[in-house]
Design a protein around this motif. Sequence first.
Motif, PDB file in Angstrom:
ATOM      1  N   UNK A   1       0.853  -1.183   0.000  1.00  0.00           N
ATOM      2  CA  UNK A   1       0.000   0.000   0.000  1.00  0.00           C
ATOM      3  C   UNK A   1       0.895   1.241   0.000  1.00  0.00           C
ATOM      4  N   UNK A   2       1.052   1.857  -1.159  1.00  0.00           N
ATOM      5  CA  UNK A   2       2.008   2.944  -1.319  1.00  0.00           C
ATOM      6  C   UNK A   2       1.673   4.150  -0.447  1.00  0.00           C
ATOM      7  N   UNK A   3       0.420   4.589  -0.460  1.00  0.00           N
ATOM      8  CA  UNK A   3       0.045   5.790   0.280  1.00  0.00           C
ATOM      9  C   UNK A   3       0.220   5.599   1.782  1.00  0.00           C
ATOM     10  N   UNK A   4      -0.225   4.456   2.279  1.00  0.00           N
ATOM     11  CA  UNK A   4      -0.081   4.173   3.702  1.00  0.00           C
ATOM     12  C   UNK A   4       1.388   4.069   4.085  1.00  0.00           C
ATOM     13  N   UNK A   5       2.185   3.430   3.205  1.00  0.00           N
ATOM     14  CA  UNK A   5       3.609   3.271   3.494  1.00  0.00           C
ATOM     15  C   UNK A   5       4.310   4.625   3.546  1.00  0.00           C
ATOM     16  N   UNK A   6       3.958   5.542   2.631  1.00  0.00           N
ATOM     17  CA  UNK A   6       4.594   6.862   2.623  1.00  0.00           C
ATOM     18  C   UNK A   6       4.249   7.644   3.892  1.00  0.00           C
ATOM     19  N   UNK A   7       2.996   7.555   4.326  1.00  0.00           N
ATOM     20  CA  UNK A   7       2.609   8.242   5.559  1.00  0.00           C
ATOM     21  C   UNK A   7       3.349   7.669   6.762  1.00  0.00           C
ATOM     22  N   UNK A   8       3.501   6.345   6.786  1.00  0.00           N
ATOM     23  CA  UNK A   8       4.205   5.710   7.897  1.00  0.00           C
ATOM     24  C   UNK A   8       5.692   6.032   7.859  1.00  0.00           C
ATOM     25  N   UNK A   9       6.273   6.083   6.669  1.00  0.00           N
ATOM     26  CA  UNK A   9       7.681   6.451   6.552  1.00  0.00           C
ATOM     27  C   UNK A   9       7.910   7.889   6.990  1.00  0.00           C
ATOM     28  N   UNK A  10       6.951   8.765   6.710  1.00  0.00           N
ATOM     29  CA  UNK A  10       7.068  10.142   7.188  1.00  0.00           C
ATOM     30  C   UNK A  10       7.095  10.175   8.714  1.00  0.00           C
ATOM     31  N   UNK A  11       6.255   9.359   9.350  1.00  0.00           N
ATOM     32  CA  UNK A  11       6.266   9.276  10.813  1.00  0.00           C
ATOM     33  C   UNK A  11       7.580   8.693  11.310  1.00  0.00           C
ATOM     34  N   UNK A  12       8.137   7.745  10.566  1.00  0.00           N
ATOM     35  CA  UNK A  12       9.418   7.147  10.949  1.00  0.00           C
ATOM     36  C   UNK A  12      10.545   8.167  10.874  1.00  0.00           C
ATOM     37  N   UNK A  13      10.556   8.971   9.826  1.00  0.00           N
ATOM     38  CA  UNK A  13      11.565  10.031   9.706  1.00  0.00           C
ATOM     39  C   UNK A  13      11.395  11.059  10.822  1.00  0.00           C
ATOM     40  N   UNK A  14      10.145  11.311  11.207  1.00  0.00           N
ATOM     41  CA  UNK A  14       9.870  12.291  12.244  1.00  0.00           C
ATOM     42  C   UNK A  14      10.401  11.844  13.604  1.00  0.00           C
ATOM     43  N   UNK A  15      10.446  10.541  13.863  1.00  0.00           N
ATOM     44  CA  UNK A  15      10.837  10.041  15.179  1.00  0.00           C
ATOM     45  C   UNK A  15      12.203  10.568  15.636  1.00  0.00           C
ATOM     46  N   UNK A  16      13.289  10.383  14.863  1.00  0.00           N
ATOM     47  CA  UNK A  16      14.575  10.924  15.329  1.00  0.00           C
ATOM     48  C   UNK A  16      14.623  12.441  15.317  1.00  0.00           C
ATOM     49  N   UNK A  17      13.888  13.069  14.383  1.00  0.00           N
ATOM     50  CA  UNK A  17      13.843  14.530  14.382  1.00  0.00           C
ATOM     51  C   UNK A  17      13.176  15.045  15.655  1.00  0.00           C
ATOM     52  N   UNK A  18      12.095  14.379  16.063  1.00  0.00           N
ATOM     53  CA  UNK A  18      11.407  14.759  17.298  1.00  0.00           C
ATOM     54  C   UNK A  18      12.316  14.574  18.502  1.00  0.00           C
ATOM     55  N   UNK A  19      13.101  13.502  18.492  1.00  0.00           N
ATOM     56  CA  UNK A  19      14.022  13.269  19.602  1.00  0.00           C
ATOM     57  C   UNK A  19      15.037  14.404  19.717  1.00  0.00           C
ATOM     58  N   UNK A  20      15.547  14.868  18.578  1.00  0.00           N
ATOM     59  CA  UNK A  20      16.492  15.982  18.599  1.00  0.00           C
ATOM     60  C   UNK A  20      15.866  17.260  19.115  1.00  0.00           C
ATOM     61  N   UNK A  21      14.619  17.529  18.689  1.00  0.00           N
ATOM     62  CA  UNK A  21      13.927  18.722  19.167  1.00  0.00           C
ATOM     63  C   UNK A  21      13.660  18.632  20.669  1.00  0.00           C
ATOM     64  N   UNK A  22      13.262  17.446  21.130  1.00  0.00           N
ATOM     65  CA  UNK A  22      12.992  17.260  22.562  1.00  0.00           C
ATOM     66  C   UNK A  22      14.247  17.511  23.395  1.00  0.00           C
ATOM     67  N   UNK A  23      15.399  17.088  22.901  1.00  0.00           N
ATOM     68  CA  UNK A  23      16.645  17.339  23.627  1.00  0.00           C
ATOM     69  C   UNK A  23      16.958  18.836  23.691  1.00  0.00           C
ATOM     70  N   UNK A  24      16.645  19.559  22.617  1.00  0.00           N
ATOM     71  CA  UNK A  24      16.853  21.007  22.629  1.00  0.00           C
ATOM     72  C   UNK A  24      15.902  21.686  23.618  1.00  0.00           C
TER      73      UNK A  24
END
Length: 244
Positions: free
Chosen positions: A62-85
């Motif tokens: 499922x391409x659309x669902x996979x892209x949305x989930x991958x966006x959330x996956x990319x967000x995870x480490x970015x969110x961690x960096x923001x939380x540390x700041x």
Amino acid sequence: MAGLALDGSNLDVSLLYDINGLAASAPTWFDRVMEFVGEYGILLALVLVVLRCWWSLRRAEDRESALASLAALVWAPLAAGIALLVNIPIRGFVERPRPFASHKGLDVLVDGKTDYSFVSDHATLAMAIGAGLFVAHRRFGAMAIGLALAEGFSRVYMGVHYPTDVVGGFALGTAVTLLLAPLALMLLTPLLSALARSPRLGRLVRSRRAGQSSLRLAAGLPEPRGSRSGAGTGAGPGENDLAA
């Protein structure tokens, strides 16, 4: 914030001594293992979980669902960096010393900790990644949250944080990840969609096998013998519907 900075609540200190007391009665080799696990091991395990989740999502049909989930996956480490700041001014405002600076008789497994204690960077980072992974994929997210809980326990076991430092880190990591997730996904999903159309970089988002399976399904052709619908993707129905 003097009460929190100096001694915390009685329950906080009691739990600190109870959990850290396990280190005093444990074999030396086990303390060395916990030292490595608490400082580096669980964080490395979280990286492996993120990579395994990425590998599964890029093979989803499922391409659309996979892209949305991958966006959330990319967000995870970015969110961690923001939380540390975000944690930097919090630490400076609370100014809570490390527990071994205020309490005697603790078995401290890691030396050289001179910064403030509240909130725990390790707990913040681990739970931010766990919450982000749970948005992307429930099963891998549950694994990551379990690792984050283990990270929090290990920080108290090592004598470098109060239990409330860990709980505060969990709350901070979760809040930053979930509160900013709608905006982050709105920006990241179109970016990954464009990346998927790239002839060179598209394989980072969609595997060749996933594309072939989608074409077969669209044409009404059967899957090759030996393959199963959704096998190896780890992203079946209900697994990542939070991101969809």
